[in-house]
Design a protein around this motif. Sequence first.
Motif, mmCIF file in Angstrom:
data_model
loop_
_atom_site.group_PDB
_atom_site.id
_atom_site.type_symbol
_atom_site.label_atom_id
_atom_site.label_comp_id
_atom_site.label_asym_id
_atom_site.label_seq_id
_atom_site.Cartn_x
_atom_site.Cartn_y
_atom_site.Cartn_z
ATOM 1 N N VAL A 59 -7.912 -3.026 0.418
ATOM 2 C CA VAL A 59 -7.086 -2.616 1.575
ATOM 3 C C VAL A 59 -7.503 -2.427 2.620
ATOM 4 C CG1 VAL A 59 -7.043 -0.060 0.933
ATOM 5 C CG2 VAL A 59 -4.885 -0.971 1.802
ATOM 6 N N SER A 81 -9.716 2.616 -1.177
ATOM 7 C CA SER A 81 -9.217 2.708 0.141
ATOM 8 C C SER A 81 -10.352 2.455 1.146
ATOM 9 C CB SER A 81 -8.508 3.888 0.174
ATOM 10 O OG SER A 81 -7.990 4.219 1.481
ATOM 11 N N LEU A 95 7.929 3.158 12.235
ATOM 12 C CA LEU A 95 8.110 4.199 11.281
ATOM 13 C C LEU A 95 9.224 5.193 11.375
ATOM 14 C CD1 LEU A 95 4.369 5.219 11.516
ATOM 15 C CD2 LEU A 95 5.398 3.990 9.981
ATOM 16 N N HIS A 154 -8.896 10.127 0.401
ATOM 17 C CA HIS A 154 -8.689 10.561 1.651
ATOM 18 C C HIS A 154 -8.779 12.004 1.986
ATOM 19 C CE1 HIS A 154 -5.657 6.652 1.837
ATOM 20 N NE2 HIS A 154 -6.985 6.459 1.809
ATOM 21 N N ILE A 156 -0.746 7.068 13.887
ATOM 22 C CA ILE A 156 -1.034 5.961 13.034
ATOM 23 C C ILE A 156 -0.962 4.632 14.177
ATOM 24 C CG2 ILE A 156 0.129 4.063 11.529
ATOM 25 C CD1 ILE A 156 -0.516 6.607 10.080
ATOM 26 N N GLY A 182 3.199 8.635 -1.465
ATOM 27 C CA GLY A 182 2.676 9.702 -2.525
ATOM 28 C C GLY A 182 3.813 10.546 -2.758
ATOM 29 N N GLY A 185 -0.434 -2.643 4.147
ATOM 30 C CA GLY A 185 0.225 -1.480 4.530
ATOM 31 C C GLY A 185 1.038 -1.786 5.781
ATOM 32 N N ARG A 226 -6.967 5.843 -7.089
ATOM 33 C CA ARG A 226 -7.202 5.466 -5.585
ATOM 34 C C ARG A 226 -8.102 6.187 -5.080
ATOM 35 N NH1 ARG A 226 -3.996 4.531 0.155
ATOM 36 N NH2 ARG A 226 -4.621 2.351 0.228
ATOM 37 N N ALA A 272 1.014 -1.138 0.051
ATOM 38 C CA ALA A 272 0.065 -0.102 0.066
ATOM 39 C C ALA A 272 1.012 1.410 0.010
ATOM 40 C CB ALA A 272 -0.765 0.224 1.234
ATOM 41 N N VAL A 295 -5.159 -5.464 6.901
ATOM 42 C CA VAL A 295 -4.907 -6.715 6.685
ATOM 43 C C VAL A 295 -3.819 -7.255 7.452
ATOM 44 C CG1 VAL A 295 -3.760 -8.160 4.676
ATOM 45 C CG2 VAL A 295 -5.252 -6.382 4.105
HETATM 46 C C1 LIG Z 1 2.904 5.582 7.831
HETATM 47 C C2 LIG Z 1 1.555 5.703 6.784
HETATM 48 C C3 LIG Z 1 1.636 6.705 5.586
HETATM 49 C C4 LIG Z 1 0.625 6.720 4.742
HETATM 50 N N1 LIG Z 1 0.713 7.535 3.628
HETATM 51 C C5 LIG Z 1 -0.267 7.149 2.396
HETATM 52 C C6 LIG Z 1 0.058 7.835 1.329
HETATM 53 O O1 LIG Z 1 1.071 8.496 1.229
HETATM 54 N N2 LIG Z 1 -0.905 7.857 0.373
HETATM 55 C C7 LIG Z 1 -2.087 7.014 0.563
HETATM 56 O O2 LIG Z 1 -2.878 6.973 -0.181
HETATM 57 N N3 LIG Z 1 -2.126 6.399 1.815
HETATM 58 C C8 LIG Z 1 -1.445 6.464 2.746
HETATM 59 N N4 LIG Z 1 -1.453 5.614 3.874
HETATM 60 C C9 LIG Z 1 -2.686 4.886 4.147
HETATM 61 C C10 LIG Z 1 -2.208 3.353 3.663
HETATM 62 O O3 LIG Z 1 -1.837 3.177 2.233
HETATM 63 C C11 LIG Z 1 -3.376 2.254 3.810
HETATM 64 O O4 LIG Z 1 -4.450 2.520 3.289
HETATM 65 C C12 LIG Z 1 -3.666 2.391 5.416
HETATM 66 O O5 LIG Z 1 -2.378 2.237 5.982
HETATM 67 C C13 LIG Z 1 -4.531 1.059 5.579
HETATM 68 O O6 LIG Z 1 -3.913 -0.109 5.398
HETATM 69 P P1 LIG Z 1 -3.083 -0.951 6.503
HETATM 70 O O7 LIG Z 1 -4.282 -1.248 7.618
HETATM 71 O O8 LIG Z 1 -3.026 -2.408 5.948
HETATM 72 O O9 LIG Z 1 -2.026 -0.186 7.180
HETATM 73 C C14 LIG Z 1 -0.585 5.631 4.724
HETATM 74 C C15 LIG Z 1 -0.506 4.811 5.915
HETATM 75 C C16 LIG Z 1 0.537 4.870 6.696
HETATM 76 C C17 LIG Z 1 0.294 3.741 7.925
#
Ligand SMILES: Cc1cc2nc3c(=O)[nH]c(=O)nc-3n(C[C@H](O)[C@H](O)[C@H](O)COP(=O)(O)O)c2cc1C
Length: 377
Positions: free
Chosen positions: A296, A265, A373, A177, A316, A61, A344, A227, A26, A299
């Motif tokens: 997503v 998302s 992180l 988002h 987070i 991003g 992610g 997305r 992700a 997971v």
């Molecule tokens: C540290 C961090 C940075 C993230 N940065 C972005 C990003 O740059 N672009 C984006 O679309 N989502 C971003 N997300 C969201 C993730 O892509 C993902 O949708 C979210 O973490 C849920 O997935 P997970 O539960 O498997 O972590 C970020 C998430 C985390 C944890």
Amino acid sequence: MTIDPATLFEPLRIGGMTVPNRIALAPMTREFAPDGVPGDDVVEYYRRRAAGGTGLIITEGMAVNATGAHDGPIPLLFQPETQLALARIATAVTGEGACIVPQLWHVGLQDSPTTVNPDTVKQRPPRVGPSGIYGNGKPGGSPMTDAQIADTIADFARCAAGAMSAGCDGIEIHGAHGYLPDQFMWSRTNRRKDRYGGDVAQRSRFLAEIVAACRAATSPDFAIIARISQWKSVDYDARLADSADDWAAMLAPLCDAGVDAFHCSTRRFWEPAFPDGGPTLAALTRRLSGRPVIAVGSVTLERDFKQGTSETGGGIAESAARSAHVAQIVEAMEAGEFDMIAVGRAMIANADWANIVREGRADNLRPFAREMLATLA
Ligand SMILES: Cc1cc2nc3c(=O)[nH]c(=O)nc-3n(C[C@H](O)[C@H](O)[C@H](O)COP(=O)(O)O)c2cc1C
């Protein structure tokens, strides 16, 4: 009961890109790009995840222009030196047999004046958005002129062409988002009376024009993923659409513009899209669009990524591991609910998440801790 994960390891075609399996990293902002340029540590971070069996690397991003750059050391893809760094990442990732798409990002009026650092605000151009309204409903920033809209679309297209020159397989446009394209799609932040405002279909015109411009600037086999999300960083309960019909109306211009796949998302991949308990957003999008869909959210983790953190976008969530999700994902994929799963935080904790799952060792997955992180391990 053990489940055979073989379905997760079948190839998937997205536009002209063939991904070796159904597992994606992700997109996650890591803020390890001083002056907007990722270094060797970032190259290695992505290479390790590709070597760990991930089929598709979706990068963090990357800003398409200075006006849309998030505060902090994120990759500034509009810079030539950042495109060279992306080429090094792409070489490392494809050398391990994975595909790579950078995520193209413009924050628009995402940051509210109360959450941005006043020092960096002084150094960057003023924020713009569809109507000069932040996601919290408060006025601020400036509404984009037609010329600014056209320039921004052109910036996305230039970065898409740059990504193709850098050896990437496609791009993911960040339309989720509460960032710029999503601000256009959301009635709270888009009050325009021109062709970029109005009903849901008209509100998705801006993203559709970005898709079309990226399509025109790249070769036909270059994959374009959009997305999208209902939830916003500033409002987890926000909705772009209140019904499947509205969601369909929003998707249609994006499909017509040439989107190859959608990345829906959600914070929990199994939850129904609407309170009526129907299909998930991914399953609904797949059915309505006929395009491959990436799901997503949480997971192999117990807690979603914002659970227990502040509503104003901070933090987070850390989480224990949950191996039972693997069986749920395989079943959902076999039932045709989605085509690919993005992982992610669990893939920050486990660079070899895909190999662990393929070997039937999901019970050994490491939990995600916030300290992870702090480094690019
Ligand atoms: C540290 C961090 C940075 C993230 N940065 C972005 C990003 O740059 N672009 C984006 O679309 N989502 C971003 N997300 C969201 C993730 O892509 C993902 O949708 C979210 O973490 C849920 O997935 P997970 O539960 O498997 O972590 C970020 C998430 C985390 C944890």
